[in-house]
Design a protein around this motif. Sequence first.
Motif, PDB file in Angstrom:
ATOM      1  N   GLY A  36       0.818  -1.201   0.000  1.00 42.41           N
ATOM      2  CA  GLY A  36       0.000   0.000   0.000  1.00 42.41           C
ATOM      3  C   GLY A  36       0.852   1.251   0.000  1.00 42.41           C
ATOM      4  N   GLU A  37       0.169   2.381  -0.015  1.00 44.28           N
ATOM      5  CA  GLU A  37       0.839   3.681  -0.002  1.00 44.28           C
ATOM      6  C   GLU A  37       0.514   4.369   1.312  1.00 44.28           C
ATOM      7  OE1 GLU A  37       0.962   7.879  -2.469  1.00 44.28           O
ATOM      8  OE2 GLU A  37      -0.214   6.220  -3.234  1.00 44.28           O
ATOM      9  N   VAL A  38       1.544   4.959   1.920  1.00 45.44           N
ATOM     10  CA  VAL A  38       1.363   5.665   3.186  1.00 45.44           C
ATOM     11  C   VAL A  38       0.688   7.004   2.902  1.00 45.44           C
ATOM     12  CG1 VAL A  38       2.524   6.671   5.176  1.00 45.44           C
ATOM     13  CG2 VAL A  38       3.377   4.542   4.194  1.00 45.44           C
ATOM     14  N   ILE A  39      -0.448   7.244   3.556  1.00 42.66           N
ATOM     15  CA  ILE A  39      -1.221   8.466   3.377  1.00 42.66           C
ATOM     16  C   ILE A  39      -0.885   9.488   4.457  1.00 42.66           C
ATOM     17  CG2 ILE A  39      -3.575   9.398   3.272  1.00 42.66           C
ATOM     18  CD1 ILE A  39      -2.834   7.583   0.931  1.00 42.66           C
ATOM     19  N   SER A  40      -0.650   9.011   5.689  1.00 43.61           N
ATOM     20  CA  SER A  40      -0.371   9.895   6.812  1.00 43.61           C
ATOM     21  C   SER A  40       0.451   9.140   7.847  1.00 43.61           C
ATOM     22  CB  SER A  40      -1.689  10.375   7.430  1.00 43.61           C
ATOM     23  OG  SER A  40      -1.449  11.202   8.535  1.00 43.61           O
ATOM     24  N   VAL A  41       1.312   9.847   8.564  1.00 46.27           N
ATOM     25  CA  VAL A  41       2.115   9.236   9.635  1.00 46.27           C
ATOM     26  C   VAL A  41       2.033  10.086  10.893  1.00 46.27           C
ATOM     27  CG1 VAL A  41       3.755   8.085   8.102  1.00 46.27           C
ATOM     28  CG2 VAL A  41       4.247  10.371   8.888  1.00 46.27           C
ATOM     29  N   GLY A  42       2.215   9.420  12.033  1.00 47.33           N
ATOM     30  CA  GLY A  42       2.279  10.112  13.306  1.00 47.33           C
ATOM     31  C   GLY A  42       3.679  10.661  13.527  1.00 47.33           C
ATOM     32  N   PRO A  43       3.911  11.369  14.621  1.00 49.26           N
ATOM     33  CA  PRO A  43       5.225  11.955  14.879  1.00 49.26           C
ATOM     34  C   PRO A  43       6.290  10.925  15.220  1.00 49.26           C
ATOM     35  CG  PRO A  43       3.761  12.361  16.721  1.00 49.26           C
ATOM     36  CD  PRO A  43       2.936  11.731  15.638  1.00 49.26           C
ATOM     37  N   GLY A  44       5.894   9.766  15.728  1.00 49.12           N
ATOM     38  CA  GLY A  44       6.852   8.738  16.110  1.00 49.12           C
ATOM     39  C   GLY A  44       6.645   8.325  17.552  1.00 49.12           C
ATOM     40  N   ALA A  45       7.519   7.460  18.042  1.00 50.70           N
ATOM     41  CA  ALA A  45       7.424   6.963  19.417  1.00 50.70           C
ATOM     42  C   ALA A  45       8.443   7.678  20.290  1.00 50.70           C
ATOM     43  CB  ALA A  45       7.674   5.461  19.424  1.00 50.70           C
ATOM     44  N   ARG A  46       8.285   7.517  21.581  1.00 47.80           N
ATOM     45  CA  ARG A  46       9.241   8.090  22.528  1.00 47.80           C
ATOM     46  C   ARG A  46       9.967   6.960  23.248  1.00 47.80           C
ATOM     47  NH1 ARG A  46       9.162  13.458  22.806  1.00 47.80           N
ATOM     48  NH2 ARG A  46       7.269  14.497  22.132  1.00 47.80           N
ATOM     49  N   ASN A  47      11.283   7.164  23.482  1.00 41.55           N
ATOM     50  CA  ASN A  47      12.050   6.167  24.227  1.00 41.55           C
ATOM     51  C   ASN A  47      11.890   6.416  25.727  1.00 41.55           C
ATOM     52  OD1 ASN A  47      13.739   8.327  24.792  1.00 41.55           O
ATOM     53  ND2 ASN A  47      15.373   7.653  23.416  1.00 41.55           N
ATOM     54  N   THR A  48      12.588   5.638  26.547  1.00 40.34           N
ATOM     55  CA  THR A  48      12.433   5.750  27.998  1.00 40.34           C
ATOM     56  C   THR A  48      12.899   7.095  28.538  1.00 40.34           C
ATOM     57  OG1 THR A  48      14.555   4.643  28.293  1.00 40.34           O
ATOM     58  CG2 THR A  48      12.582   3.267  28.401  1.00 40.34           C
TER      59      THR A  48
END
Length: 89
Positions: free
Chosen positions: A32-44
């Motif tokens: 598929g094609e990426v339409i939208s992404v979040g900012p990412g994850a946070r580490n500890t």
Amino acid sequence: SAHAICHLGPPISQTAGGIFLPDAATQKVNEGEVISVGPGARNTAGDLIPMSVAVGDKVLLPEYGGNTVKMGDEEFNLFREAEILGKFQ
């Protein structure tokens, strides 16, 4: 969050040789094609780890998984970044 919204292609209904497949034999497309992404994850430590995919990327998706999201008459799939199997170059 580390999620991506993807738009899947239509199911494969014809073989490479041109034979049309019945509805029961059609294969679900797992790219598929990426339409939208979040900012990412946070580490500890609280630092932001950016997403490895960007809007417009073609990605390889698992056969099962993700959440289906309907917006109007279109259907999208929401995947966690860890569920995305690969990115096409």
